[in-house]
Design a protein around this motif. Structure first.
Motif, PDB file in Angstrom:
ATOM      1  N   GLU A 278       0.845  -1.192   0.000  1.00 21.13           N
ATOM      2  CA  GLU A 278       0.000   0.000   0.000  1.00 21.13           C
ATOM      3  C   GLU A 278       0.881   1.243   0.000  1.00 21.13           C
ATOM      4  O   GLU A 278       1.927   1.269   0.652  1.00 21.13           O
ATOM      5  N   ALA A 279       0.430   2.259  -0.734  1.00 24.95           N
ATOM      6  CA  ALA A 279       1.269   3.454  -0.899  1.00 24.95           C
ATOM      7  C   ALA A 279       0.408   4.691  -1.107  1.00 24.95           C
ATOM      8  O   ALA A 279      -0.787   4.603  -1.384  1.00 24.95           O
ATOM      9  N   HIS A 280       1.041   5.841  -0.936  1.00 25.08           N
ATOM     10  CA  HIS A 280       0.475   7.158  -1.235  1.00 25.08           C
ATOM     11  C   HIS A 280      -0.821   7.452  -0.478  1.00 25.08           C
ATOM     12  O   HIS A 280      -1.886   7.639  -1.077  1.00 25.08           O
ATOM     13  N   PRO A 281      -0.761   7.520   0.858  1.00 27.50           N
ATOM     14  CA  PRO A 281      -1.954   7.880   1.641  1.00 27.50           C
ATOM     15  C   PRO A 281      -2.365   9.312   1.347  1.00 27.50           C
ATOM     16  O   PRO A 281      -1.518  10.195   1.220  1.00 27.50           O
ATOM     17  N   GLU A 282      -3.671   9.537   1.261  1.00 25.88           N
ATOM     18  CA  GLU A 282      -4.176  10.876   0.938  1.00 25.88           C
ATOM     19  C   GLU A 282      -5.180  11.354   1.969  1.00 25.88           C
ATOM     20  O   GLU A 282      -4.806  11.931   2.981  1.00 25.88           O
ATOM     21  N   GLY A 283      -6.488  11.091   1.754  1.00 26.50           N
ATOM     22  CA  GLY A 283      -7.495  11.561   2.693  1.00 26.50           C
ATOM     23  C   GLY A 283      -7.444  10.825   4.019  1.00 26.50           C
ATOM     24  O   GLY A 283      -7.085   9.652   4.084  1.00 26.50           O
ATOM     25  N   ILE A 284      -7.809  11.523   5.092  1.00 27.22           N
ATOM     26  CA  ILE A 284      -7.773  10.924   6.428  1.00 27.22           C
ATOM     27  C   ILE A 284      -8.907  11.495   7.271  1.00 27.22           C
ATOM     28  O   ILE A 284      -9.233  12.682   7.170  1.00 27.22           O
ATOM     29  N   THR A 285      -9.536  10.637   8.064  1.00 27.88           N
ATOM     30  CA  THR A 285     -10.580  11.080   8.974  1.00 27.88           C
ATOM     31  C   THR A 285     -10.615  10.151  10.186  1.00 27.88           C
ATOM     32  O   THR A 285      -9.935   9.116  10.214  1.00 27.88           O
ATOM     33  N   VAL A 286     -11.437  10.531  11.188  1.00 27.29           N
ATOM     34  CA  VAL A 286     -11.522   9.795  12.447  1.00 27.29           C
ATOM     35  C   VAL A 286     -12.985   9.498  12.745  1.00 27.29           C
ATOM     36  O   VAL A 286     -13.853  10.358  12.537  1.00 27.29           O
ATOM     37  N   ASP A 287     -13.276   8.272  13.247  1.00 24.03           N
ATOM     38  CA  ASP A 287     -14.653   7.988  13.639  1.00 24.03           C
ATOM     39  C   ASP A 287     -14.867   8.316  15.119  1.00 24.03           C
ATOM     40  O   ASP A 287     -13.951   8.798  15.804  1.00 24.03           O
ATOM     41  N   ARG A 288     -16.052   8.045  15.625  1.00 21.37           N
ATOM     42  CA  ARG A 288     -16.382   8.423  16.997  1.00 21.37           C
ATOM     43  C   ARG A 288     -15.595   7.636  18.029  1.00 21.37           C
ATOM     44  O   ARG A 288     -15.452   8.074  19.177  1.00 21.37           O
ATOM     45  N   GLU A 289     -15.088   6.475  17.650  1.00 20.44           N
ATOM     46  CA  GLU A 289     -14.283   5.663  18.573  1.00 20.44           C
ATOM     47  C   GLU A 289     -12.794   6.019  18.516  1.00 20.44           C
ATOM     48  O   GLU A 289     -11.990   5.443  19.239  1.00 20.44           O
ATOM     49  N   GLY A 290     -12.442   6.938  17.654  1.00 19.37           N
ATOM     50  CA  GLY A 290     -11.044   7.340  17.531  1.00 19.37           C
ATOM     51  C   GLY A 290     -10.254   6.549  16.518  1.00 19.37           C
ATOM     52  O   GLY A 290      -9.042   6.737  16.387  1.00 19.37           O
ATOM     53  N   ASN A 291     -10.918   5.630  15.779  1.00 16.86           N
ATOM     54  CA  ASN A 291     -10.227   4.890  14.734  1.00 16.86           C
ATOM     55  C   ASN A 291      -9.956   5.796  13.537  1.00 16.86           C
ATOM     56  O   ASN A 291     -10.723   6.717  13.240  1.00 16.86           O
ATOM     57  N   ILE A 292      -8.867   5.507  12.833  1.00 14.81           N
ATOM     58  CA  ILE A 292      -8.398   6.353  11.745  1.00 14.81           C
ATOM     59  C   ILE A 292      -8.693   5.670  10.409  1.00 14.81           C
ATOM     60  O   ILE A 292      -8.389   4.486  10.230  1.00 14.81           O
ATOM     61  N   TYR A 293      -9.248   6.424   9.471  1.00 16.46           N
ATOM     62  CA  TYR A 293      -9.544   5.919   8.130  1.00 16.46           C
ATOM     63  C   TYR A 293      -8.731   6.711   7.108  1.00 16.46           C
ATOM     64  O   TYR A 293      -8.728   7.949   7.146  1.00 16.46           O
ATOM     65  N   VAL A 294      -8.072   5.983   6.231  1.00 15.18           N
ATOM     66  CA  VAL A 294      -7.186   6.619   5.253  1.00 15.18           C
ATOM     67  C   VAL A 294      -7.502   6.087   3.857  1.00 15.18           C
ATOM     68  O   VAL A 294      -7.571   4.865   3.652  1.00 15.18           O
ATOM     69  N   ALA A 295      -7.688   6.993   2.904  1.00 12.42           N
ATOM     70  CA  ALA A 295      -7.845   6.630   1.491  1.00 12.42           C
ATOM     71  C   ALA A 295      -6.514   6.863   0.785  1.00 12.42           C
ATOM     72  O   ALA A 295      -5.757   7.770   1.149  1.00 12.42           O
ATOM     73  N   THR A 296      -6.233   6.057  -0.222  1.00 14.80           N
ATOM     74  CA  THR A 296      -4.950   6.157  -0.903  1.00 14.80           C
ATOM     75  C   THR A 296      -5.110   6.514  -2.375  1.00 14.80           C
ATOM     76  O   THR A 296      -6.134   6.221  -2.997  1.00 14.80           O
ATOM     77  N   VAL A 297      -4.072   7.157  -2.904  1.00 16.51           N
ATOM     78  CA  VAL A 297      -3.937   7.371  -4.343  1.00 16.51           C
ATOM     79  C   VAL A 297      -3.010   6.258  -4.825  1.00 16.51           C
ATOM     80  O   VAL A 297      -1.794   6.434  -4.900  1.00 16.51           O
ATOM     81  N   ALA A 298      -3.575   5.105  -5.124  1.00 18.01           N
ATOM     82  CA  ALA A 298      -2.772   3.898  -5.368  1.00 18.01           C
ATOM     83  C   ALA A 298      -2.219   3.876  -6.782  1.00 18.01           C
ATOM     84  O   ALA A 298      -2.516   2.982  -7.587  1.00 18.01           O
ATOM     85  N   ALA A 299      -1.385   4.870  -7.103  1.00 13.76           N
ATOM     86  CA  ALA A 299      -0.782   4.933  -8.427  1.00 13.76           C
ATOM     87  C   ALA A 299       0.175   3.778  -8.674  1.00 13.76           C
ATOM     88  O   ALA A 299       0.581   3.538  -9.819  1.00 13.76           O
ATOM     89  N   ASN A 300       0.536   3.055  -7.608  1.00 12.62           N
ATOM     90  CA  ASN A 300       1.440   1.918  -7.736  1.00 12.62           C
ATOM     91  C   ASN A 300       0.722   0.650  -8.184  1.00 12.62           C
ATOM     92  O   ASN A 300       1.364  -0.359  -8.469  1.00 12.62           O
ATOM     93  N   LYS A 301      -0.605   0.677  -8.236  1.00  9.57           N
ATOM     94  CA  LYS A 301      -1.377  -0.509  -8.570  1.00  9.57           C
ATOM     95  C   LYS A 301      -1.887  -0.440 -10.013  1.00  9.57           C
ATOM     96  O   LYS A 301      -1.927   0.640 -10.621  1.00  9.57           O
ATOM     97  N   PRO A 302      -2.317  -1.583 -10.574  1.00  4.56           N
ATOM     98  CA  PRO A 302      -2.852  -1.584 -11.944  1.00  4.56           C
ATOM     99  C   PRO A 302      -4.054  -0.658 -12.089  1.00  4.56           C
ATOM    100  O   PRO A 302      -4.789  -0.405 -11.129  1.00  4.56           O
ATOM    101  N   LYS A 303      -4.274  -0.167 -13.304  1.00  2.00           N
ATOM    102  CA  LYS A 303      -5.333   0.802 -13.553  1.00  2.00           C
ATOM    103  C   LYS A 303      -6.715   0.264 -13.203  1.00  2.00           C
ATOM    104  O   LYS A 303      -7.620   1.030 -12.864  1.00  2.00           O
ATOM    105  N   THR A 304      -6.901  -1.054 -13.319  1.00  2.00           N
ATOM    106  CA  THR A 304      -8.219  -1.626 -13.077  1.00  2.00           C
ATOM    107  C   THR A 304      -8.494  -1.920 -11.609  1.00  2.00           C
ATOM    108  O   THR A 304      -9.561  -2.435 -11.262  1.00  2.00           O
TER     109      THR A 304
END
Length: 481
Positions: free
Chosen positions: A148-174
């Protein structure tokens, strides 16, 4: 001494003694300073990533060339003190030997020069009245799992867990997009594939009323509603136009959703239940006019009184202010609030005191601006190279952040933009930019990254060099400590 030597030279007068003394003192001071820097870093002082070993290595050169320190001392001894040459052998048996002469001469010259050199070192070690920014300490909060690479967006839920979306340019286009979940201490809990999405995901946040996890899909120009456990997704919002570039998410008290369009210079708006967005604001100030990267309106946030929205324009290095009036938040005419905001202003958040926090993805720092004039009141974090494991030290292309208790959690995108653009321009509708030089200052560093990270730094505004003490005393709540 340096100024005296220069003045003598400009006046056409002999300056050999003064110039040689300056050379000697500067070489000794440089070497001693570099040596102390290495000792302060301990064994890390020998690591190339910290650069101090280079300083020590290069500080040896002026002690050897153009002449050695010993020759410099001999020259000063002869010309200033009138001592005989150390290499002038004499037949007089009462004359000391060559070695004894050299020792005595060097001792006398060192005595003459040692006090100025010590004074210089003391001055170098003494803090000056004009302090530099106290940037805080950047630490690693979490490490992305292998692959996994290139973390971008980040947010927190009510329990304090962290959610991260990635710009996975390292993976195949599909490939589907990736959502990573961490516990409040940074331990990786699970990796979720976002079904039906592209692999280029940007901002992410929970809707404050419905609790839905909304994710911006940059490639498809849609906002998705995503199940954070299964990855099942549905389209929450669509927009129109030519090559839209959706980027940042925001909300108002009524639950309306606002999304920046980094290509078309638009702030889109849709109701709490989603649907087709309408153009809330359109302005050339929100378009990218300086490249790279080709990202205009990136992120936005309302101030606490809901009288203005502030928008970061990454390409233009500006913060744009949009006046807002009425209970329905009717927008006024956008205007540039402040220029030259670091390098590449990206994620933007406003704290409880209306201070504006901005992640600057090219200058690798978080800037904090006060809300009336846009004056910078804090510069947090920095980039310190790549460690032996291939992870960035400090911030490297910090794109997004979230407040998490006493900390600020920051995603390090660590993306070689020029390389990524050349490979994926057809997907992004940016083929017209390929022929242009899109290299950024972070690109060569990002190309070396093998381990991708999320950083953390304390959420505090240290006292900086430009803070007005009188303002602080009149309005103590104006700054967050």
């Amino acid at each position: 001494m340096m100024w005296k030597a220069a003045a003598l030279y400009d006046a056409g007068k002999p300056c050999g003694v003064e110039a040689t003394a300056v050379m000697y003192l500067a070489a000794e001071a440089a070497f001693e300073t570099a040596l102390r820097a290495v000792r302060m870093h301990g064994d890390f002082g020998f690591a190339k990533a910290y650069h101090v070993e280079r300083g020590l290595r290069e500080s040896v050169l002026p002690r050897l060339a153009p002449v050695s320190q010993e020759f410099a001392l001999c020259y000063v001894a002869e010309q200033a003190l009138g001592l005989p040459k150390s290499y002038d052998w004499r037949n007089d048996p009462s004359t000391p030997t060559n070695l004894e002469q050299c020792d005595m001469r060097m001792n006398r010259v060192k005595t003459m020069l040692i006090l100025p050199m010590l004074t210089l070192l003391v001055l170098l070690a003494t803090p000056l009245a004009a302090n530099a920014w106290e940037r805080g300490k950047v630490e690693r909060f979490a490490t992305l799992p292998p692959g996994e690479a290139h973390p971008e967006g980040i947010t927190v839920d009510r329990e304090g867990n962290i959610y991260v979306a990635t710009v996975a340019a390292n993976k195949p286009k599909t490939s589907d997009g990736t959502l990573l979940v961490f516990d409040p201490q940074g331990k990786h809990l699970r990796t979720v594939g976002v079904k039906g999405s592209s692999r280029l995901l940007l901002d992410i946040d929970f809707h404050p009323q419905t609790g839905k996890l909304l994710v911006v899909d940059y490639q498809t120009a849609k906002v998705l509603s995503v199940d954070p456990r299964t990855g099942a997704s549905s389209v929450f919002m669509t927009v129109t136009g030519k090559d839209p570039g959706l980027d940042g998410l925001g909300f108002d008290a009524a639950g309306n959703v606002y999304v920046t369009d980094a290509h078309q210079g638009i702030i889109w708006k849709v109701g709490p239940d989603g649907g087709e967005g309408s153009a809330w604001v359109t302005s050339p100030l929100l378009k990218p006019t300086r490249l790279p990267p080709a990202i205009g309106a990136n992120d936005m946030a309302f101030n606490n009184e809901k009288t203005a929205m502030f928008v970061s324009n990454t390409a233009n290095d500006t913060i744009v202010k949009i006046p807002v009036t009425g209970s329905t938040l009717e927008p006024g005419t956008p205007e540039v609030f402040v220029n030259r905001v670091g390098g590449g202003p990206d994620k933007l958040m406003i704290d409880e005191h209306d201070n504006i926090w901005i992640a600057c993805n090219q200058s690798n720092e978080i800037l904090v601006l006060e809300p009336t004039q846009g004056r910078v009141i804090a510069k947090l974090g920095d980039f310190g190279g790549i460690d032996r494991d291939g992870a960035p030290i400090g911030f490297l292309w910090p794109t997004s952040f979230v407040f998490h208790g006493e900390d600020v959690l920051v995603t390090n995108l660590s993306l070689d933009y020029a390389a990524a653009l050349s490979q994926h321009s057809d997907e992004l509708g940016l083929t017209h930019l390929v022929a242009k030089n899109q290299r950024t200052i972070d690109g060569p560093w990002a190309a070396q990254v093998k381990v991708h990270t999320i950083s953390k730094i304390k959420k505090r505004i240290p006292e900086g060099p430009d803070l007005d003490l009188a303002t602080r005393q009149q309005d103590p709540a104006a700054l967050l400590h």
